[in-house]
Design a protein around this motif. Structure first.
Motif, PDB file in Angstrom:
ATOM      1  N   PHE A 124       0.838  -1.205   0.000  1.00  0.00           N
ATOM      2  CA  PHE A 124       0.000   0.000   0.000  1.00  0.00           C
ATOM      3  C   PHE A 124       0.872   1.255   0.000  1.00  0.00           C
ATOM      4  CE2 PHE A 124      -1.384   3.158   3.278  1.00  0.00           C
ATOM      5  CZ  PHE A 124      -2.146   3.942   2.420  1.00  0.00           C
ATOM      6  N   PHE A 125       1.858   1.248   0.860  1.00  0.00           N
ATOM      7  CA  PHE A 125       2.722   2.419   0.994  1.00  0.00           C
ATOM      8  C   PHE A 125       3.501   2.686  -0.300  1.00  0.00           C
ATOM      9  CE2 PHE A 125       6.784   4.367   2.272  1.00  0.00           C
ATOM     10  CZ  PHE A 125       6.302   5.507   2.898  1.00  0.00           C
ATOM     11  N   SER A 126       4.083   1.640  -0.859  1.00  0.00           N
ATOM     12  CA  SER A 126       4.935   1.871  -2.029  1.00  0.00           C
ATOM     13  C   SER A 126       4.114   2.224  -3.269  1.00  0.00           C
ATOM     14  CB  SER A 126       5.848   0.683  -2.292  1.00  0.00           C
ATOM     15  OG  SER A 126       5.102  -0.413  -2.730  1.00  0.00           O
ATOM     16  N   THR A 127       2.925   1.594  -3.449  1.00  0.00           N
ATOM     17  CA  THR A 127       2.117   2.004  -4.607  1.00  0.00           C
ATOM     18  C   THR A 127       1.668   3.450  -4.447  1.00  0.00           C
ATOM     19  OG1 THR A 127       0.311   0.845  -3.540  1.00  0.00           O
ATOM     20  CG2 THR A 127       1.129  -0.103  -5.591  1.00  0.00           C
ATOM     21  N   SER A 128       1.375   3.834  -3.208  1.00  0.00           N
ATOM     22  CA  SER A 128       0.951   5.220  -2.994  1.00  0.00           C
ATOM     23  C   SER A 128       2.023   6.190  -3.458  1.00  0.00           C
ATOM     24  CB  SER A 128       0.677   5.476  -1.519  1.00  0.00           C
ATOM     25  OG  SER A 128      -0.474   4.819  -1.124  1.00  0.00           O
ATOM     26  N   ILE A 129       3.243   5.989  -2.999  1.00  0.00           N
ATOM     27  CA  ILE A 129       4.225   7.019  -3.303  1.00  0.00           C
ATOM     28  C   ILE A 129       4.789   6.914  -4.713  1.00  0.00           C
ATOM     29  CG2 ILE A 129       4.828   7.547  -0.923  1.00  0.00           C
ATOM     30  CD1 ILE A 129       7.317   5.938  -1.251  1.00  0.00           C
ATOM     31  N   SER A 130       4.991   5.700  -5.234  1.00  0.00           N
ATOM     32  CA  SER A 130       5.543   5.669  -6.595  1.00  0.00           C
ATOM     33  C   SER A 130       4.446   5.788  -7.638  1.00  0.00           C
ATOM     34  CB  SER A 130       6.405   4.430  -6.814  1.00  0.00           C
ATOM     35  OG  SER A 130       5.612   3.271  -6.774  1.00  0.00           O
ATOM     36  N   GLY A 131       3.336   5.055  -7.449  1.00  0.00           N
ATOM     37  CA  GLY A 131       2.223   5.180  -8.394  1.00  0.00           C
ATOM     38  C   GLY A 131       1.551   6.536  -8.263  1.00  0.00           C
ATOM     39  N   GLY A 132       1.407   6.981  -7.015  1.00  0.00           N
ATOM     40  CA  GLY A 132       0.725   8.243  -6.770  1.00  0.00           C
ATOM     41  C   GLY A 132       1.492   9.448  -7.279  1.00  0.00           C
ATOM     42  N   ALA A 133       2.773   9.273  -7.536  1.00  0.00           N
ATOM     43  CA  ALA A 133       3.577  10.389  -8.036  1.00  0.00           C
ATOM     44  C   ALA A 133       2.988  10.956  -9.319  1.00  0.00           C
ATOM     45  CB  ALA A 133       5.014   9.943  -8.263  1.00  0.00           C
ATOM     46  N   GLY A 134       2.372  10.077 -10.117  1.00  0.00           N
ATOM     47  CA  GLY A 134       1.835  10.540 -11.397  1.00  0.00           C
ATOM     48  C   GLY A 134       0.390  10.986 -11.317  1.00  0.00           C
ATOM     49  N   CYS A 135      -0.177  11.073 -10.130  1.00  0.00           N
ATOM     50  CA  CYS A 135      -1.623  11.309 -10.050  1.00  0.00           C
ATOM     51  C   CYS A 135      -2.034  12.709 -10.500  1.00  0.00           C
ATOM     52  CB  CYS A 135      -2.154  10.983  -8.663  1.00  0.00           C
ATOM     53  SG  CYS A 135      -1.716  12.166  -7.398  1.00  0.00           S
ATOM     54  N   VAL A 136      -1.151  13.691 -10.375  1.00  0.00           N
ATOM     55  CA  VAL A 136      -1.509  15.030 -10.865  1.00  0.00           C
ATOM     56  C   VAL A 136      -1.333  15.085 -12.379  1.00  0.00           C
ATOM     57  CG1 VAL A 136      -1.009  17.490 -10.752  1.00  0.00           C
ATOM     58  CG2 VAL A 136      -0.917  16.123  -8.687  1.00  0.00           C
ATOM     59  N   ALA A 163       1.672   7.893   4.243  1.00  0.00           N
ATOM     60  CA  ALA A 163       1.662   7.696   2.795  1.00  0.00           C
ATOM     61  C   ALA A 163       1.129   8.938   2.095  1.00  0.00           C
ATOM     62  CB  ALA A 163       0.822   6.482   2.430  1.00  0.00           C
ATOM     63  N   LEU A 164       0.082   9.531   2.661  1.00  0.00           N
ATOM     64  CA  LEU A 164      -0.515  10.717   2.050  1.00  0.00           C
ATOM     65  C   LEU A 164       0.487  11.861   1.988  1.00  0.00           C
ATOM     66  CD1 LEU A 164      -2.985  12.174   0.944  1.00  0.00           C
ATOM     67  CD2 LEU A 164      -3.579  12.794   3.279  1.00  0.00           C
ATOM     68  N   GLY A 165       1.150  12.112   3.111  1.00  0.00           N
ATOM     69  CA  GLY A 165       2.110  13.214   3.154  1.00  0.00           C
ATOM     70  C   GLY A 165       3.194  13.043   2.102  1.00  0.00           C
ATOM     71  N   ILE A 166       3.755  11.840   2.031  1.00  0.00           N
ATOM     72  CA  ILE A 166       4.847  11.623   1.074  1.00  0.00           C
ATOM     73  C   ILE A 166       4.318  11.665  -0.362  1.00  0.00           C
ATOM     74  CG2 ILE A 166       6.643   9.999   0.354  1.00  0.00           C
ATOM     75  CD1 ILE A 166       6.823   9.115   3.260  1.00  0.00           C
ATOM     76  N   THR A 167       3.133  11.109  -0.585  1.00  0.00           N
ATOM     77  CA  THR A 167       2.568  11.136  -1.938  1.00  0.00           C
ATOM     78  C   THR A 167       2.299  12.566  -2.389  1.00  0.00           C
ATOM     79  OG1 THR A 167       1.534   9.011  -1.517  1.00  0.00           O
ATOM     80  CG2 THR A 167       0.732  10.241  -3.409  1.00  0.00           C
ATOM     81  N   MET A 168       1.863  13.399  -1.480  1.00  0.00           N
ATOM     82  CA  MET A 168       1.626  14.794  -1.861  1.00  0.00           C
ATOM     83  C   MET A 168       2.929  15.437  -2.320  1.00  0.00           C
ATOM     84  SD  MET A 168      -1.122  16.064   0.906  1.00  0.00           S
ATOM     85  CE  MET A 168      -1.879  17.383   0.015  1.00  0.00           C
ATOM     86  N   ILE A 169       3.996  15.131  -1.620  1.00  0.00           N
ATOM     87  CA  ILE A 169       5.289  15.706  -2.010  1.00  0.00           C
ATOM     88  C   ILE A 169       5.726  15.149  -3.368  1.00  0.00           C
ATOM     89  CG2 ILE A 169       7.725  15.922  -1.373  1.00  0.00           C
ATOM     90  CD1 ILE A 169       6.788  15.633   1.576  1.00  0.00           C
TER      91      ILE A 169
END
Lengths: 260, 444
Positions: free
Chosen positions: A75-87, A153-159
């Motif tokens: 969950f954590f790793s998909t959030s930050i690496s996958g979530g990087a492209g969410c914007v 996860a949210l904090g890091i994904t936002m960054i």
């Protein structure tokens, strides 16, 4: 503070995004939503086979030891690496309409989080079937550590998602970073292997995920309440990263429409 | 627009209400990259590629809009008006200055930007309205209105990807205006959709305006702006060039366009490239050649200085009565003699469908003008349009049909009718009832 109020007003948008993502995830596959459960089961099967025949480990019921920590990590790793492209992936919306941009990383992380919650049903089933005792007092800590991990996860994904807009390579660099990060977190081994190496141990505890994973394993594998220090370290890290995430995202979002 | 009083001037009335949009000292710059690369390799290896030039699009724009006002932003391509609207909508942020907005904002900037093609129309209403910050409950309450206004009927449950572009726009527009916003920002979208729906949208906007909604429009369609807005703001070169009551701003702006055109006719300086608003609209006369898509164009060899409608008594009016004669006086001025001056007129419906048009050549009448300034009168014995509002166009062309001065939608006029049939034009008619004379004849 204003942004929190605004995000509350935009809750329907977040709910909509999460629903759309969860529904769309296994769309057009024959088993559909069942994959949410089948996938972790199959993963577990592979780990069991590998670690009980090929790479034998000293740890008792190693597959469980691994599994209870791996699911939160995924969950954590998909959030930050996958979530990087969410914007970036929503650039058509970002450049054309106004909405609080925070909605995008929040939706992404929330959807991954809900997915983890569903997977955790499988984890529970397996832990019970495997004959391990679940300590009810320890289980009370489970929601707490989950929420702490969510905010971390949210904090890091936002960054990462905000920085990726300005620097596209970050998305790819992050997949390597998360891989390295996984090995630096006690997921496949126990922290005790670092006993006698105080310097390394220090580094490990700087890693916010170390406390989180230890807490998960305490609750689900050892059936004991996590230590207060572990829990408060994790919570503190979660809080710091959430605040940092909102601050950095809030600053970087101002030029999204121009950069996309 | 000489001689016509236009509707919608409640400028003074709103002057005392509270300010809901306050933009002060807005500056905005864009980076114009010579050759942009945003990946690591490009950033490191091709350092020079990241050279960019800073271009100030807005250089200190102030705007105050009071509740219930309708403001039109005018200006040629690249003057920064669309950028300004994006700053108001908070899609972008100013580099200097501040935008303060009080109330919920709805944007008609890119309609349907949040639509998901695989979801049904109904589901898209939910996601799209959520983008405007509505909760599920609020959307539920508006769902029926939205579906009704979109005229989609049973199609509402089909996936949006199966929609025609018209259906798509209708759905998007319906959502955007039904979110109960306090402020509506519109960028040139009234040009989409079929004419009937366009008219319906305009009517809805008028209704919303009457109900106290604050509206800011960017458009090149001066006619729509003039009839709809109370106040105009002309942005030129990143600053406010003129502001005030809409008709006076528009006439100043028209004069400016006119002057630009004359300048362009001579060997002219290179027009500055405008990268930030590419191909937004060809109307605003940036090209030296005649742009026949705009509402007013021509070589200017002869010009129409004024056109007025006169009723049967010769009184100036914009409201004609069906069944009565009327005439149109076209005042002209010849700037460059040596061309034949052929006058033409046309009448259109509100949706711009042509009802009737003709010119002196078609009618095979003499065209020779006695002097360089004068009046050409078009006379009609019997006005036979049904009641409603219509649009008048007027033009002078030369012997090769080169437009010298061409006004599309010169003005609007109204017809009062005593006939109750429906449609556009009256047919003088009668009804008769009689027996069929021979039985069974129709079968042969």
């Amino acid at each position: 503070m204003n942004i929190l109020k605004e995000l509350y007003n935009y809750r329907q948008m977040i709910i909509g995004f999460v629903k759309r993502d969860l529904k769309g995830r296994y769309k057009a596959s024959v088993l559909g939503f069942m994959w949410t459960f089948i996938n972790p089961l199959l993963q577990l099967l592979v780990y069991t086979l590998v670690f009980s025949t090929i790479m034998r480990q000293d740890i008792e019921q190693y597959y469980l030891f691994l599994f209870v920590a791996l699911i939160p990590w995924i969950f954590f790793s998909t959030s930050i690496s996958g979530g990087a492209g969410c914007v970036i992936s929503q650039s058509s919306m970002v450049t054309k309409i106004y909405f609080p941009r925070e909605v995008l990383p929040i939706s992404y992380v929330t959807s991954a989080f809900v997915n983890m919650l569903l997977t955790y049903i499988v984890v529970f089933a397996v832990v019970i079937i495997a004959g391990r005792t679940l300590n009810p007092v320890a289980l009370l800590y489970l929601p707490i550590i989950m929420i702490v991990e969510y905010f971390l996860a949210l904090g890091i994904t936002m960054i990462t998602s905000a920085m990726t807009v300005y620097f596209r390579d970050l998305e790819y660099i992050l997949s390597i970073i998360t891989m390295a990060w996984q090995f630096l977190t006690p997921i496949m081994y126990d922290v005790s292997i670092l006993n006698g190496k105080p310097h390394l141990q220090k580094i490990f505890y700087i890693n916010p995920m170390t406390s989180v994973i230890i807490a998960y394993r305490d609750i689900m594998y050892y059936g004991r309440a996590p230590k207060l220090l572990t829990l408060s370290t994790a919570a503190g890290m979660g809080l710091i990263f959430t605040i940092l995430g909102f601050l950095i995202f809030g600053k970087l979002k101002r030029r999204f429409a121009e950069e996309l | 627009m000489a001689g016509f009083k236009l509707p919608g001037s409640n400028y003074k009335k709103v002057n005392t209400r509270e300010v809901v949009i306050e933009a002060s000292g807005i500056h905005k710059k864009y980076r114009v990259y010579y050759d942009k690369g945003s990946s690591l390799k490009e950033k490191l290896l091709f350092h020079k590629r990241n050279l960019y030039e800073e271009r100030w699009v807005l250089k200190g724009v102030d705007l105050q809009v009071r509740k219930g006002e309708a403001v039109g932003l005018l200006g040629v391509n690249g003057c920064g008006k669309s950028t300004f609207l994006k700053l108001l909508s908070r899609i972008m942020y100013p580099d200097k200055g501040e935008v303060k907005i009080d109330g919920r904002v709805s944007c008609l900037i890119e309609l349907g930007a949040g639509f998901h093609p695989d979801l049904s129309g109904r589901e898209n209403i939910y996601t799209n309205a959520a983008i405007f910050g509505l909760t599920k409950k609020e959307i539920d309450a508006r769902l029926a209105d939205i579906i009704e206004f979109s005229e989609l009927g049973d199609y509402i449950d089909n996936p949006v990807r199966t929609y025609s572009s018209g259906m798509y726009m209708r759905l998007a527009f319906s959502v955007a205006i039904n979110v109960d916003a306090d402020i509506l920002l519109i960028d040139e979208i009234l040009a989409v959709g079929d004419a009937n729906f366009q008219e319906k949208c305009l009517n809805k906007l008028r209704q919303l305006k009457k109900d106290g909604m604050t509206i800011v429009i960017v458009s090149h369609d001066l006619y729509t702006i003039e009839t709809f807005c109370d106040r105009g703001v002309w942005i030129s070169d990143g600053v406010v060039a003129a502001t005030g009551e809409i008709s006076s701003v528009i006439s100043t702006y028209r004069e400016y366009l006119e002057a630009q055109k004359q300048e362009k006719a001579e060997p002219e300086p290179e027009p500055e490239p405008e990268p930030e608003e590419p191909a937004e609209d060809p109307n605003a006369s940036d090209e030296p050649e005649i742009d026949t898509t705009s509402d007013h164009f021509g070589t200017g060899w002869s010009v129409i200085t004024k056109s007025v409608f006169r009723d049967k008594d010769g009184k100036e009016t914009t409201c004609l009565k069906r069944g009565e004669p009327f005439s149109i006086d076209i005042h002209y001025k010849v700037n460059e003699p040596g061309h034949e001056n052929i006058f033409g007129i046309a009448f259109h419906c509100q949706n711009r469908d042509l009802i009737y048009g003709t010119n002196q050549r078609i009618d095979e009448v003499p065209t020779k003008l006695p002097s360089d300034e004068g009046i050409v009168t078009f006379h009609v014995e019997n006005m036979d349009l049904l009641g409603g509002k219509y649009i008048f166009s007027v033009a002078i062309i030369d012997e090769n049909e080169v437009p010298m001065d061409f006004y599309r939608n010169y003005c609007e006029f109204e017809v009062e009718s005593d006939r109750s049939g429906i449609g556009i034009v009256n047919f003088d008619h009668s009804w008769e009832i009689r027996k069929s004379e021979e039985k069974g004849e129709s079968e042969s």
